[in-house]
Enzyme design. Structure first.
Site, short mmCIF file in Angstrom:
data_model
loop_
_atom_site.label_atom_id
_atom_site.label_comp_id
_atom_site.label_asym_id
_atom_site.label_seq_id
_atom_site.Cartn_x
_atom_site.Cartn_y
_atom_site.Cartn_z
CB ALA A 104 31.94 41.89 45.95
N GLY A 149 28.73 39.40 41.49
CA GLY A 149 28.20 38.33 42.34
C GLY A 149 26.69 38.31 42.41
CD GLU A 152 30.02 35.23 40.09
OE1 GLU A 152 30.86 34.42 39.66
OE2 GLU A 152 30.27 36.04 41.01
CD GLU A 172 32.23 39.31 38.49
OE1 GLU A 172 31.44 38.70 39.22
OE2 GLU A 172 32.04 39.50 37.26
#
Length: 299
Positions: A104, A149, A152, A172
């Site tokens: 992020a 992320g 991900e 996270e």
């Protein structure tokens, strides 16, 4: 009885979604139009037959963090893949060594309201799902950090290649949040529930070698320069085969995974029925009988 009814509804929804995917049509654009104009995303056609799309993350200042601009660029590339018949495989990597995607963009995120954060993460989750469902096989190349992320995004690809410098993890919970763009669902499906829980609960960061051992990576190469070489080797093998068959079997696997065997076989049947009508199927049989290499046109 309730469980049986629930499964019937779930299976109906799954097959209905498959039918929608099979009937989806795409607007065709030329390869020359498939170059991104987003400063954080670079793209080019490559390969022996110029049918492999290379997507490069190009936001050096924040180590390819998932900003609004980068996300918009990724969405544009997803559209290009689904809209360009010439594209038969896609490779995702950083435009520079030492980092894949740091996760992020926390500097951008801190200025968002709670509602804006939730909406952005929802959009991120949907975009990664759209990337997972593109019609061609995808390969993520990871050098340096792929955290939160960033991992991900890589998990949404069909294959992953790392290096000895890779740093991989869903971290996270160390920031007071949870994986919100598919990580809590994709990692357990990839390596199993118990090991995925351990990695997520501890926010562990894995080396490329350990990620390969656990099955997160398909291959682990020496360095950044070797990533593209290995990815191109895999992509060239894929693009020799019938593109419509590749797309159909990718749908069958993606939609069937996690379902009971009967539902999975139903999904396979629907996907197979789409291939029977194609010119490529006839070309494959003809080439085999004539003892020559097939010339697939994606029709």
């Amino acid at each position: 009885m309730l469980n049986s009814k629930f499964k019937q509804i779930l299976n109906f929804n799954k097959l209905n979604r498959l039918n929608i995917l099979l009937k989806r049509t795409f607007t065709t654009i030329s390869p020359s139009e498939s170059l991104s104009n987003n400063e954080f995303i670079l793209s080019k056609m490559t390969g022996k037959n110029q049918n492999i799309l290379q997507i490069q993350l190009n936001s050096h200042k924040n180590r390819n963090a998932l900003s609004r601009t980068l996300l918009d660029g990724l969405k544009a590339e997803i559209h290009r893949i689904n809209s360009t018949q010439e594209i038969r495989a896609a490779i995702l990597l950083s435009a520079a060594p030492k980092y894949f995607c740091a996760g992020a963009d926390l500097k951008e995120r801190k200025n968002m309201s709670e509602t804006e954060v939730e909406l952005f993460v929802n959009e991120l989750r949907q975009t990664f799902q759209d990337f997972a469902e593109v019609r061609v096989p995808t390969i993520a190349c990871i050098d340096g950090p792929a955290l939160g992320g960033g991992l991900e995004l890589a998990l949404a690809a069909d294959f992953r290649i790392g290096t000895k410098s890779s740093l991989i993890g869903l971290t996270e919970v160390a920031l007071g949040i949870i994986p919100g763009a598919g990580g809590s669902q994709r990692l357990p499906r990839l390596i199993g529930e118990v090991k995925a829980k351990e990695l997520i609960f501890t926010a562990e960061r894995l080396s490329g070698e350990k990620a390969l051992e656990l099955g997160i990576l398909n291959y682990n190469v020496e360095n950044y320069e070797d990533l593209e070489t290995k990815a191109m080797e895999i992509a060239e093998k894929i693009t020799k085969n019938a593109p419509l068959a590749i797309s159909a079997v990718k749908r069958a696997i993606n939609l069937g995974i996690g379902e009971d065997i009967r539902t999975g076989l139903n999904i396979e049947r629907l996907c197979y029925s789409q291939i029977i009508k194609t010119e490529d199927r006839l070309e494959g049989v003809k080439a085999f009988l004539e003892k020559r290499l097939p010339e697939y046109k994606g029709k």
